[in-house]
Design an enzyme around this catalytic site. Structure first.
Site, PDB file in Angstrom:
ATOM      1  N   ALA A 140       0.855  -1.187   0.000  1.00 16.73           N
ATOM      2  CA  ALA A 140       0.000   0.000   0.000  1.00 16.73           C
ATOM      3  C   ALA A 140       0.888   1.232   0.000  1.00 16.73           C
ATOM      4  CB  ALA A 140      -0.893  -0.013   1.235  1.00 16.73           C
TER       5      ALA A 140
ATOM      6  N   GLY B 260       0.710  -5.169   0.947  1.00 19.36           N
ATOM      7  CA  GLY B 260      -0.517  -5.267   0.158  1.00 19.36           C
ATOM      8  C   GLY B 260      -0.294  -5.907  -1.202  1.00 19.36           C
TER       9      GLY B 260
ATOM     10  N   GLU C  53      -0.438  -9.490  -0.547  1.00 18.32           N
ATOM     11  CA  GLU C  53      -1.844  -9.791  -0.215  1.00 18.32           C
ATOM     12  C   GLU C  53      -2.730  -9.780  -1.463  1.00 18.32           C
ATOM     13  OE1 GLU C  53      -1.787  -6.676   2.750  1.00 18.32           O
ATOM     14  OE2 GLU C  53      -2.136  -8.123   4.359  1.00 18.32           O
TER      15      GLU C  53
ATOM     16  N   GLU D 154       5.253  -5.129   6.975  1.00 21.44           N
ATOM     17  CA  GLU D 154       4.535  -4.048   7.668  1.00 21.44           C
ATOM     18  C   GLU D 154       5.095  -3.764   9.046  1.00 21.44           C
ATOM     19  OE1 GLU D 154       3.107  -6.473   5.920  1.00 21.44           O
ATOM     20  OE2 GLU D 154       1.357  -5.722   4.828  1.00 21.44           O
TER      21      GLU D 154
END
Ligand code: HXC
Length: 258
Positions: free
Chosen positions: A65, A109, A112, A132
């Site tokens: 992200a 992300g 993911e 993260e």
């Protein structure tokens, strides 16, 4: 409307989505994830499309992200905005299969997003991770849930707690990716796999996707029952008649509902 952060095209019976924020290593933002959702809406409605490939660049599938966008978030911004995740499960709810073709970094992300797809085909340059923890946050789009289901608890804990990256070979050994191919062959291999899928009976392909996903949502007895009922219902399809007749007549099957 022309998407800003992705490229959308069709290759034969395959819908191709290319993440296209190269300067930020395809960092994911709301607009990009929304655009993926819109592209999937289009491909799902298109009878000529039987499968989808999502890919990135040579250097990165997606490096996570967008950290810059999230840096100043308050709790209320994160909670109310539901950054990048408000549309996240669209990849899962797409009834046509989606292949993630991953080269370079698939982090946070990005990892993911790949895991939300149905199959991951990796280039030998691919590197997966959930870093993260280094940012003072935890995975928020499936890293703590889909990763242990894919690679088991020990490796998921290792990756999420230490932030180390896993190369393509390790990812294949661990069961995260279905195959590793030379980087220069990645897109061709992914498109060929998608084209193969698109040549089969679409309702059967959709039932297979639904049934395998069910394995992660239900107990074994319930999942087996679900599969059995889907299996029975396949005998209502013209494509079952065609598939079995073709085998008996020793000729290729020509599925009507591709
Ligand atoms: C915003 C990013 C980015 C990211 C890279 N960039 N990752 N921008 N968000 N996630 C930008 C860099 O700032 C830089 O921009 C450019 O891309 C190139 O990156 P470099 O760091 O210069 O490249 P390199 O040295 O090769 O290192 C690559 C890298 C590193 C190891 C992938 O960029 C990195 O560690 N990125 C962050 C990975 C990460 O922590 N991901 C998780 C994010 S959180 P400039 O302008 O300087 O050239 C997350 C949560 C998801 O994903 C859950 C949400 C619900």
């Amino acid at each position: 409307m022309t998407p800003e952060h992705i490229l959308v095209e069709t290759r034969g019976r395959v819908g191709l989505i290319t993440l296209n924020r190269p300067k930020a290593l395809n960092a994911l933002n709301d607009a990009l994830v929304d655009e993926i959702g819109q592209a999937l809406d289009r491909f799902e409605a298109d009878d000529e499309i039987g499968a989808v490939v999502i890919t990135g660049s040579e250097k990165a599938f997606a490096a996570g992200a967008d950290i810059g966008a999230m840096a100043g978030f308050s709790y209320m911004d994160a909670y109310l905005g539901d950054y990048i995740t408000r549309n996240w499960e669209r990849v899962k709810t797409c009834r046509k299969p989606i292949i993630a073709a991953v080269a370079g970094f698939a982090l946070g992300g990005g990892c993911e997003m790949a895991m939300a797809c149905d199959i991951i085909i990796a280039a030998d340059t691919a590197r997966f991770g959930q870093p993260e923890v280094k940012l003072g946050i935890l995975p928020g789009a499936g890293g703590t849930q889909r990763l242990p289901r894919a690679v088991g608890k020990a490796k998921a804990m290792d990756l999420c707690l230490t932030a180390r990256m896993m190369d393509a070979e390790e990812a294949e050994r661990a069961g995260l990716v279905s195959r590793v191919v030379p980087a220069e062959r990645l897109l061709d291999e992914a498109l060929a796999a998608a084209e193969t899928i698109a040549g089969y009976s679409l309702p059967v392909i959709m039932m297979i996707k639904e049934s395998i996903n069910r394995a992660y949502e239900s107990g074994l007895s319930e999942g087996l029952l679900f599969e059995r009922r889907q299996f029975h219902s396949a005998f209502a399809l013209e494509d079952q008649k065609e598939g079995m007749a073709a085998f008996v007549e020793k000729r290729p099957a020509h599925f009507k509902h591709r």
